[in-house]
Design an enzyme around this catalytic site. Structure first.
Site, PDB file in Angstrom:
ATOM      1  N   ARG A 194      -5.422   1.901  -4.638  1.00  0.00           N
ATOM      2  CA  ARG A 194      -4.659   1.290  -3.557  1.00  0.00           C
ATOM      3  C   ARG A 194      -4.813  -0.223  -3.607  1.00  0.00           C
ATOM      4  O   ARG A 194      -5.892  -0.744  -3.957  1.00  0.00           O
ATOM      5  CB  ARG A 194      -5.056   1.837  -2.193  1.00  0.00           C
ATOM      6  CG  ARG A 194      -6.404   1.476  -1.635  1.00  0.00           C
ATOM      7  CD  ARG A 194      -7.605   2.144  -2.300  1.00  0.00           C
ATOM      8  NE  ARG A 194      -7.536   3.577  -2.393  1.00  0.00           N
ATOM      9  CZ  ARG A 194      -8.055   4.387  -1.470  1.00  0.00           C
ATOM     10  NH1 ARG A 194      -8.616   3.884  -0.394  1.00  0.00           N
ATOM     11  NH2 ARG A 194      -8.012   5.677  -1.660  1.00  0.00           N
TER      12      ARG A 194
ATOM     13  N   ARG B 181       0.829  -1.198   0.000  1.00  0.00           N
ATOM     14  CA  ARG B 181       0.000   0.000   0.000  1.00  0.00           C
ATOM     15  C   ARG B 181       0.867   1.252   0.000  1.00  0.00           C
ATOM     16  O   ARG B 181       1.816   1.380   0.776  1.00  0.00           O
ATOM     17  CB  ARG B 181      -0.913   0.019   1.239  1.00  0.00           C
ATOM     18  CG  ARG B 181      -1.633   1.351   1.516  1.00  0.00           C
ATOM     19  CD  ARG B 181      -2.685   1.653   0.450  1.00  0.00           C
ATOM     20  NE  ARG B 181      -3.178   3.006   0.568  1.00  0.00           N
ATOM     21  CZ  ARG B 181      -4.203   3.382   1.348  1.00  0.00           C
ATOM     22  NH1 ARG B 181      -4.820   2.490   2.092  1.00  0.00           N
ATOM     23  NH2 ARG B 181      -4.612   4.630   1.366  1.00  0.00           N
TER      24      ARG B 181
ATOM     25  N   ASP C 266      -9.777   0.689   7.061  1.00  0.00           N
ATOM     26  CA  ASP C 266     -10.142   1.858   7.860  1.00  0.00           C
ATOM     27  C   ASP C 266     -10.995   1.444   9.049  1.00  0.00           C
ATOM     28  O   ASP C 266     -11.904   0.614   8.920  1.00  0.00           O
ATOM     29  CB  ASP C 266     -10.947   2.857   7.021  1.00  0.00           C
ATOM     30  CG  ASP C 266     -10.114   3.521   5.945  1.00  0.00           C
ATOM     31  OD1 ASP C 266      -8.954   3.854   6.234  1.00  0.00           O
ATOM     32  OD2 ASP C 266     -10.614   3.687   4.820  1.00  0.00           O
TER      33      ASP C 266
ATOM     34  N   ASP D 162      -6.876  -1.138   1.444  1.00  0.00           N
ATOM     35  CA  ASP D 162      -7.247  -0.011   2.302  1.00  0.00           C
ATOM     36  C   ASP D 162      -8.062  -0.556   3.469  1.00  0.00           C
ATOM     37  O   ASP D 162      -9.101  -1.184   3.255  1.00  0.00           O
ATOM     38  CB  ASP D 162      -8.066   1.005   1.502  1.00  0.00           C
ATOM     39  CG  ASP D 162      -8.334   2.278   2.293  1.00  0.00           C
ATOM     40  OD1 ASP D 162      -7.542   2.578   3.202  1.00  0.00           O
ATOM     41  OD2 ASP D 162      -9.331   2.954   2.002  1.00  0.00           O
TER      42      ASP D 162
END
Length: 271
Positions: free
Chosen positions: A210, A201, A215, A213
């Site tokens: 990307r 990444r 989150d 990812d």
């Protein structure tokens, strides 16, 4: 709340910044409290149904003798992780590590650190739009499954979604995962960044392509806004690619400051 406690456990170790502390060692005093359910142990009257405090004392002693750290903060963090790993029945843990022989040129009874950890629910979003997208998400899921600091993992289906913000890029594979962790929010963020880095990444374009990812969406009912971490995740309530997979596995989770469930937010946004 049901608890097992240990008071004034004296152990010997080689932790400290100064050379003589690492070479000669010193005594430490440990206080520990473990939160867990007594229900099965009390009903069966069987040691195997609870946490054996004798075994817990031996684990703490062996840890202090086998490891060497500069800081008690590191000792407490790594010791708590080892306790959670060896005793999965523990739901919450309090540790106090005292250093009564610390090299301080004045009279004192004790100095040390305290730490409290507990398994807490967390929800994360997973996304990829470079290379083998499904394999990137599979890698992240395996990393979560294999982590000692993660339990009770549930993962959504993978969804194909259009890019958000920066649109000149490939479609995404998106998913969501919910689990319990004893990591702090900041530690969890670092752990997710490590997983991302293993898949190459790079953060070059905001909302850009990307490989992977990850989150943090929710962490218990916590709200936080710092330079490095915002919980709940910024603008998640306006993103279908976040709400749809999350609604599949955690429709009941209430957004802490919107006051609405994920299912309600998803229904409103989808129209």
């Amino acid at each position: 709340m049901e608890q097992i406690f240990i008071r004034d456990l004296q152990v010997y170790g080689y932790h400290g910044v100064y050379r003589q502390e690492k070479e000669q060692g010193q005594n430490f005093l440990v206080q520990a409290r473990a939160d867990l359910s007594f229900a099965r142990a009390a009903a069966a009257d069987e040691l195997g149904e609870t946490v054996d405090y004798g075994s817990l004392c031996l684990l703490i002693r062996d840890f202090f003798q086998a490891k060497r750290f500069d800081l008690l903060e590191t000792v407490a963090k790594d010791l708590s992780a080892e306790i959670f790993r060896k005793f999965p029945a523990i739901d919450g843990l309090f540790l106090e590590i005292g250093k009564p022989q610390a090299p301080i040129p004045m009279e004192f009874a004790n100095v040390g650190v305290r730490l409290e950890r507990r398994w807490r629910p967390a929800a994360i979003a997973l996304g990829s739009n470079m290379g083998e997208k499904g394999e990137h998400l599979d890698f992240a899921v395996r990393s979560l499954e294999n982590a000692d600091a993660v339990r009770r993992l549930t993962v959504s289906e993978y969804y194909v979604t259009k890019p958000y913000g920066y649109e000149e890029q490939e479609d995404f594979f998106n998913a969501a995962a919910v689990f319990e962790t004893y990591l702090t929010p900041e530690e969890l963020l670092d752990f997710l960044h490590e997983i991302e880095a293993e898949r190459g990444r790079e953060r070059i374009i905001r909302w850009g392509p990307r490989t992977l990812d990850l989150d943090i969406l929710f962490y218990d009912n916590l709200t936080r806004n710092s330079e490095t971490l915002t919980i709940p995740h910024t603008d998640m309530h306006n993103r279908l690619f976040v709400l749809e997979p999350l609604a599949e596995i955690a429709p009941w989770w209430v957004h802490p400051w919107k006051g609405k469930s994920v299912a309600e937010l998803y229904k409103e946004l989808k129209g």
